[in-house]
Design an enzyme around this catalytic site. Structure first.
Site, PDB file in Angstrom:
ATOM      1  NE  ARG A 106      15.536   6.034  -6.958  1.00  0.00           N
ATOM      2  CZ  ARG A 106      15.001   6.410  -5.797  1.00  0.00           C
ATOM      3  NH1 ARG A 106      14.973   7.685  -5.468  1.00  0.00           N
ATOM      4  NH2 ARG A 106      14.504   5.518  -4.972  1.00  0.00           N
ATOM      5  CG  HIS A 133      10.669   1.875  -5.305  1.00  0.00           C
ATOM      6  ND1 HIS A 133      11.993   1.458  -5.282  1.00  0.00           N
ATOM      7  CD2 HIS A 133      10.596   2.920  -4.433  1.00  0.00           C
ATOM      8  CE1 HIS A 133      12.671   2.223  -4.444  1.00  0.00           C
ATOM      9  NE2 HIS A 133      11.843   3.113  -3.915  1.00  0.00           N
ATOM     10  CD  GLN A 136      10.296   1.834   0.147  1.00  0.00           C
ATOM     11  OE1 GLN A 136      11.205   2.604  -0.114  1.00  0.00           O
ATOM     12  NE2 GLN A 136       9.962   1.528   1.396  1.00  0.00           N
ATOM     13  CG  ASP A 222       4.634   7.010  -3.300  1.00  0.00           C
ATOM     14  OD1 ASP A 222       5.298   7.827  -2.638  1.00  0.00           O
ATOM     15  OD2 ASP A 222       5.061   6.493  -4.354  1.00  0.00           O
ATOM     16  CB  CYS A 262       8.117   4.287  -0.278  1.00  0.00           C
ATOM     17  SG  CYS A 262       7.610   5.606  -1.392  1.00  0.00           S
ATOM     18  NE  ARG A 290      14.557   0.542  -0.111  1.00  0.00           N
ATOM     19  CZ  ARG A 290      14.662   1.603  -0.916  1.00  0.00           C
ATOM     20  NH1 ARG A 290      13.962   2.696  -0.659  1.00  0.00           N
ATOM     21  NH2 ARG A 290      15.423   1.581  -2.000  1.00  0.00           N
TER      22      ARG A 290
END
Ligand code: CP
Ligand code: NVA
Length: 308
Positions: A106, A133, A136, A222, A262, A290
């Site tokens: 990340r 991402h 996700q 988001d 997310c 996930r």
């Protein structure tokens, strides 16, 4: 890139056929796990997780996931490793990939993870960059399929920032053949090149978020300020005020539309409590998925296809 190694740096690194396989595999792995069936195909394998940004879900799902597959995880962060003291990412990749079987990163710019992967002896997974991402979105699409069926031909309404999540939805639409209706405030429009798109057939931009949501199968959003953009927070709070997913917006979507986020979420900013805690919301299932989706991904990157 070393021959024969598969990385997952952006969603389109996997073909439609491979993603369909992974969604089936995710379901199998999830069912085995729920039935308390021990499944250790990655015994003795080590996952290194490198975090240059905060995380709850990504760390937990990868660490629990590799352990549940029989392997183990090592957590590194910028603060207390040499990564934060200027060791070149190429050198770090050489060393880390000689001591492990799989790496999840990340970080900030996509270029960092690309450079790591180019020098890695083992598969590298994108656990979020400024641009993408992909883990996700795999979980998000699996959640839709699990609850509503195939996503091909469906419409996803993206409301808010044209960030890493938005870019990845746009890529997924091209690979899996669905549509994204995007509505962002002026000045925050999508950048198709940055999103890594090949065409313009799978998305449409709307000035009015209500119009983007109209008739949608999935409504999703988001945070208004992603990690790394905190200096813009005050300005963004003003600019995004009209891009909140609320009950009225969900009412113009399809009656059986689902709401995804997310997480972490800010109730009262990008989404109201009525929506995220309401009947259309599948955010907790999404977060749990996930774990299952990434277990399928790790298995695939290390062992290839397995017949369920
Ligand atoms: N959705 C997600 O990636 O959450 P974390 O930042 O907690 O990992
Ligand atoms: N777009 C958000 C997602 C967090 C999981 C961020 O990058 O901060």
């Amino acid at each position: 890139m070393k021959p024969g190694i598969r990385h997952f740096l952006q969603l389109k690194d996997l073909s439609r056929d491979e993603l369909d396989y992974l969604f089936e595999r995710t379901l199998w792995i999830k069912r085995q796990f729920k039935a308390y069936q021990r499944y250790w195909p990655l015994a003795d394998r080590t996952l290194v997780m490198i975090f240059e940004k905060a995380s709850t879900r990504t760390r937990l799902s990868f660490e629990a996931g590799i352990q549940q597959l029989g392997g183990s995880a090592i957590y590194l962060n910028t603060r207390d490793s040499q990564l934060g003291r200027g060791e070149p990412v190429e050198d770090a990749a050489q060393v880390i990939s000689r001591m492990s079987d799989l790496v999840m990163i990340r970080t900030f710019e996509q270029d960092i993870i690309e450079r790591f992967a180019a020098n890695s002896r083992v598969p590298v997974i994108n656990g979020l960059t400024n641009e993408y991402h992909p883990c996700q979105i795999m979980a998000d699409i699996f959640t839709y399929i699990e609850h509503r069926g195939p996503i091909q031909g469906k419409t996803v309404a993206w409301i808010g920032d044209s960030n890493n999540m938005c870019n990845t939805w746009l890529q997924a639409a091209e690979v899996l053949d669905f549509r994204v209706h995007v509505s962002t405030p002026p000045g925050y429009e999508i950048e198709p090149e940055r999103a890594g798109l090949v065409g313009t057939d799978h998305f449409e931009q709307f000035a009015d978020p209500m119009e983007a949501a109209r008739g949608a199968d999935i409504v999703t959003t988001d945070v208004w300020t992603s990690m790394g953009f905190e200096a813009e927070n005050e300005e963004r709070l003003k600019d995004f005020a009209d891009w909140q997913v609320d009950g009225d917006m969900m009412r113009v979507a399809k009656p059986d539309a689902i709401f995804l986020h997310c997480l972490p979420a800010h109730r009262g900013e990008e989404v109201t409590a009525e929506v995220i805690d309401g009947p259309h919301s599948l955010v907790w299932e999404e977060a749990e998925n996930r774990l299952h989706a990434q277990k399928a991904l790790m298995e695939f990157l290390l062992l290839g296809r397995i017949e369920s």
